[in-house]
Design a protein around this motif. Structure first.
Motif, mmCIF file in Angstrom:
data_model
loop_
_atom_site.group_PDB
_atom_site.id
_atom_site.type_symbol
_atom_site.label_atom_id
_atom_site.label_comp_id
_atom_site.label_asym_id
_atom_site.label_seq_id
_atom_site.Cartn_x
_atom_site.Cartn_y
_atom_site.Cartn_z
ATOM 1 N N ILE A 164 5.594 -12.033 1.306
ATOM 2 C CA ILE A 164 5.707 -11.144 2.464
ATOM 3 C C ILE A 164 4.880 -11.730 3.598
ATOM 4 C CG2 ILE A 164 5.336 -8.813 3.345
ATOM 5 C CD1 ILE A 164 5.481 -7.768 0.566
ATOM 6 N N LEU A 168 2.806 -7.554 6.278
ATOM 7 C CA LEU A 168 2.702 -6.306 5.508
ATOM 8 C C LEU A 168 2.822 -5.072 6.398
ATOM 9 C CD1 LEU A 168 -0.045 -6.646 2.743
ATOM 10 C CD2 LEU A 168 2.328 -5.956 2.479
ATOM 11 N N LYS A 169 2.568 -5.219 7.707
ATOM 12 C CA LYS A 169 2.629 -4.064 8.606
ATOM 13 C C LYS A 169 4.031 -3.474 8.683
ATOM 14 C CE LYS A 169 -1.135 -5.723 11.554
ATOM 15 N NZ LYS A 169 -1.513 -6.172 12.923
ATOM 16 N N LEU A 170 5.033 -4.280 8.316
ATOM 17 C CA LEU A 170 6.412 -3.799 8.369
ATOM 18 C C LEU A 170 6.798 -2.991 7.133
ATOM 19 C CD1 LEU A 170 8.130 -7.041 9.761
ATOM 20 C CD2 LEU A 170 7.270 -5.050 11.030
ATOM 21 N N ARG A 171 5.934 -2.938 6.112
ATOM 22 C CA ARG A 171 6.224 -2.206 4.883
ATOM 23 C C ARG A 171 5.304 -1.007 4.761
ATOM 24 N NH1 ARG A 171 8.997 -5.511 1.113
ATOM 25 N NH2 ARG A 171 9.081 -3.591 -0.155
ATOM 26 N N SER A 172 5.852 0.122 4.363
ATOM 27 C CA SER A 172 5.051 1.342 4.181
ATOM 28 C C SER A 172 4.415 1.350 2.800
ATOM 29 C CB SER A 172 5.932 2.582 4.340
ATOM 30 O OG SER A 172 6.517 2.625 5.623
ATOM 31 N N SER A 194 3.044 2.876 -0.796
ATOM 32 C CA SER A 194 3.585 3.857 -1.739
ATOM 33 C C SER A 194 2.648 5.059 -1.833
ATOM 34 C CB SER A 194 3.758 3.214 -3.114
ATOM 35 O OG SER A 194 3.921 4.186 -4.115
ATOM 36 N N LEU A 202 3.905 -0.647 -2.571
ATOM 37 C CA LEU A 202 4.726 -0.432 -1.385
ATOM 38 C C LEU A 202 5.864 0.543 -1.701
ATOM 39 C CD1 LEU A 202 4.973 -4.160 -0.223
ATOM 40 C CD2 LEU A 202 3.303 -2.434 0.488
ATOM 41 N N SER A 208 9.417 2.236 -2.169
ATOM 42 C CA SER A 208 10.679 1.677 -2.658
ATOM 43 C C SER A 208 11.611 2.806 -3.063
ATOM 44 C CB SER A 208 10.420 0.753 -3.847
ATOM 45 O OG SER A 208 11.631 0.321 -4.414
ATOM 46 N N PRO A 224 7.354 -2.156 -5.812
ATOM 47 C CA PRO A 224 6.867 -3.431 -5.272
ATOM 48 C C PRO A 224 5.354 -3.358 -5.064
ATOM 49 C CG PRO A 224 8.663 -2.505 -3.944
ATOM 50 C CD PRO A 224 8.187 -1.426 -4.857
ATOM 51 N N ALA A 242 2.188 -5.617 -3.471
ATOM 52 C CA ALA A 242 1.688 -6.806 -2.779
ATOM 53 C C ALA A 242 0.429 -7.288 -3.480
ATOM 54 C CB ALA A 242 1.398 -6.484 -1.311
#
Length: 532
Positions: free
Chosen positions: A29, A32-36, A38, A58, A60, A66, A68
């Protein structure tokens, strides 16, 4: 959270399971700022475990979670996660710095979770615990009860989340009210039983290393707390009142990014003129306005713009609010005999090019600042006056000779802060004639861009979010110098400046209202109608 940490440790001690990665490659990745994050991961996994092993779950939509990770070999920890969450996990590689920043941001945004300062706090639970304490008569160790500590932590956490500048602990006859100054306006946040007053105030005084036994004299204290990766300095002041001690905490977020001049809200002409002022070699530039009007922010922005290897910049501040790279900053302490005036004498022996004096409070400091300007230094300072022209009158009142004032001061910037219309809930408006008359707005002006916030969760139903500056720049030209030498009044000086093209604070407010950046109510609240 401690129980969750123990479960994590127990899981780590168990035997290994078959590899979860298998023979497939691990995706990387880049941002990471583009993924929220979990929500399940944040709820069940302690921040200590996430930080120690450098991993973050993250969001999903499928059955796999997912995660990181910073190390492709962290299989054992991934197996622990899989057992605890009851679902398979899929590792994704990210840089250690990105993961650390994402962990801090994720856990900080989660309600009731701030590492170091707060553990597993819930607003309703904490208030319920505190309500139970209120009925007890025997309160021995007033500063160490866990519910009170949680409540004070909750109070500070809520203030940091709301970006409050101050927290007021205000006693009344039958209750204790916690108020917060958000975007310059006080708001009542908590109402607590009167019986908890001494415990809460004692806890705050313990944090500030103040004397909890002394309740009849004002006291000052300092403390530092951490919320995620943000370090907050607290300036604490207590004051005896008729209903008990009142305490105010000033919050200084050391991690806040400093603004540059272009971000303050100056219109293009004012910005260009101010940049010309700060680039001269000598003279005094004053920034005026009441407490909390953003004077220090403007001075910091100006110093950042002119800072270079060729310049020796020194400051005298009370307090030092933010650190400036490449600039020597000195804390003034009147208790130790280090005043602005005495500090300025010492600074002049340091071969400075540019000096920033936090505030001109007395004649001695004013004389030293003027002498510094006349001997080839550029001096920045502040005054508490209502407008730019009043700064000249104030210095004359301090006993400064008019000819010295006229030859040393090169410009005065007056400013205020108004709340900005919330970008999330703003709506077009059509003001009526009465509203336009409050700011003397011409009904024929372009009103299409005017906006007002309807209220939403982002702005706490206020319709406002953030603040922007209103500015009035008085250039000391030849006409103004003649007025100063003639000991003219502030009104006469201001009228001369307006005739020369100066835009007043209210004029700037009208322009920002017509542009939809703020509202008529806000401009009326912080500015006065010009009268001559």
């Amino acid at each position: 959270m401690q129980n969750a940490e123990c479960r994590m440790q127990n899981e780590e001690e168990k035997g290994q399971c078959p590899s979860l990665v298998g023979s497939f490659g691990i995706e990387r990745i880049d941002d990471l700022k583009l993924r929220s994050p979990s929500a399940e991961f944040l709820e069940k996994i302690p921040i200590g475990f996430a930080r120690r092993h450098g991993m973050l779950g993250l969001a999903s939509d499928n059955g796999h979670l997912p995660v990181a990770v910073q190390d492709a070999g962290a299989l054992e920890q991934l197996q622990v996660l899989s057992r605890l969450l009851g679902r398979p996990v899929t590792p994704l590689l990210a840089s250690p710095a990105d993961i650390a920043a994402a962990i801090n941001a994720a856990y900080q945004q989660r309600n009731g979770q701030a590492e170091t300062m707060i553990q597993n706090l819930d607003k309703r639970d904490v208030l319920a615990e505190v309500q139970q304490l209120a009925g007890r008569e025997d309160l021995l160790d007033v500063a160490s009860r866990a519910p009170v500590i949680k409540l004070v932590n909750l109070m500070l956490f809520e203030a940091v989340k709301a970006q409050a500048s101050d927290v007021h602990v205000q006693p009344y006859e039958e209750k204790l009210v916690i108020r917060m100054r958000i975007d310059g306006v006080l708001d009542d946040c908590f109402e607590l039983p009167k019986g908890l007053q001494d415990e809460i105030i004692s806890r705050i005084k313990v944090m500030g290393r103040m004397n909890i036994a002394e309740k009849r004299l004002p006291q000052d204290g300092r403390a530092t707390v951490q919320v995620g990766d943000r370090v907050i300095d607290l300036r604490i002041a207590s004051l005896p009142t008729s209903f008990g001690e009142r305490v105010v905490l000033r919050l200084l977020d050391k991690s806040v990014r400093l603004y540059n001049l272009a971000e303050l809200g100056m219109e293009s002409r004012t910005l260009a003129l101010f940049r010309q002022l700060i680039s001269v070699e000598h003279g005094i530039i004053l920034v005026t306005g009441p407490t909390g009007s953003g004077k220090s922010t403007t001075l910091y922005a100006a110093l950042q713009e002119i800072n270079s290897r060729e310049c020796n910049i020194l400051t005298l501040e009370d307090p030092i609010e933010y650190g400036l790279a490449g600039i020597s900053q000195t804390q003034v302490s009147e208790k130790k005999g280090m005043t602005f005036a005495s500090g300025l004498r010492s600074v002049l022996r340091q071969d400075p090019d540019i000096i920033m004096v936090g505030e001109i409070r007395d004649r001695e400091t004013a004389v030293m600042a003027i002498q510094s300007a006349l001997t080839g230094h550029l001096v920045f300072s502040t005054l508490h006056t209502n407008d730019a022209a009043s700064a000249v009158a104030r210095l004359l009142d301090l006993g400064i000779e008019p000819y010295l004032l006229a030859s040393s001061v090169i410009g005065v910037l007056a400013q205020r802060l108004v709340r900005k219309v919330c970008a999330e809930c703003r709506q077009p408006i059509t003001p009526n004639s009465d509203e336009l008359q409050r700011l003397d707005i011409d009904p024929s002006a372009d009103l299409l861009k005017m906006r007002r916030g309807t209220g939403c969760t982002v702005c706490r139903q206020t319709g406002y979010r953030g603040r922007i500056g209103l500015f009035e720049l008085l250039l000391i030209d030849e006409n103004i110098r003649k007025k100063i030498q003639a000991c003219a009044t502030a009104s006469e000086i201001k009228q001369t400046a307006l005739n020369s093209g100066m835009h007043g604070l209210r004029d700037d407010g009208v322009a920002k209202t017509l542009a939809g950046k703020t509202t008529i109510d806000e401009v009326v609240r912080v500015t006065m109608r010009a009268t001559f």
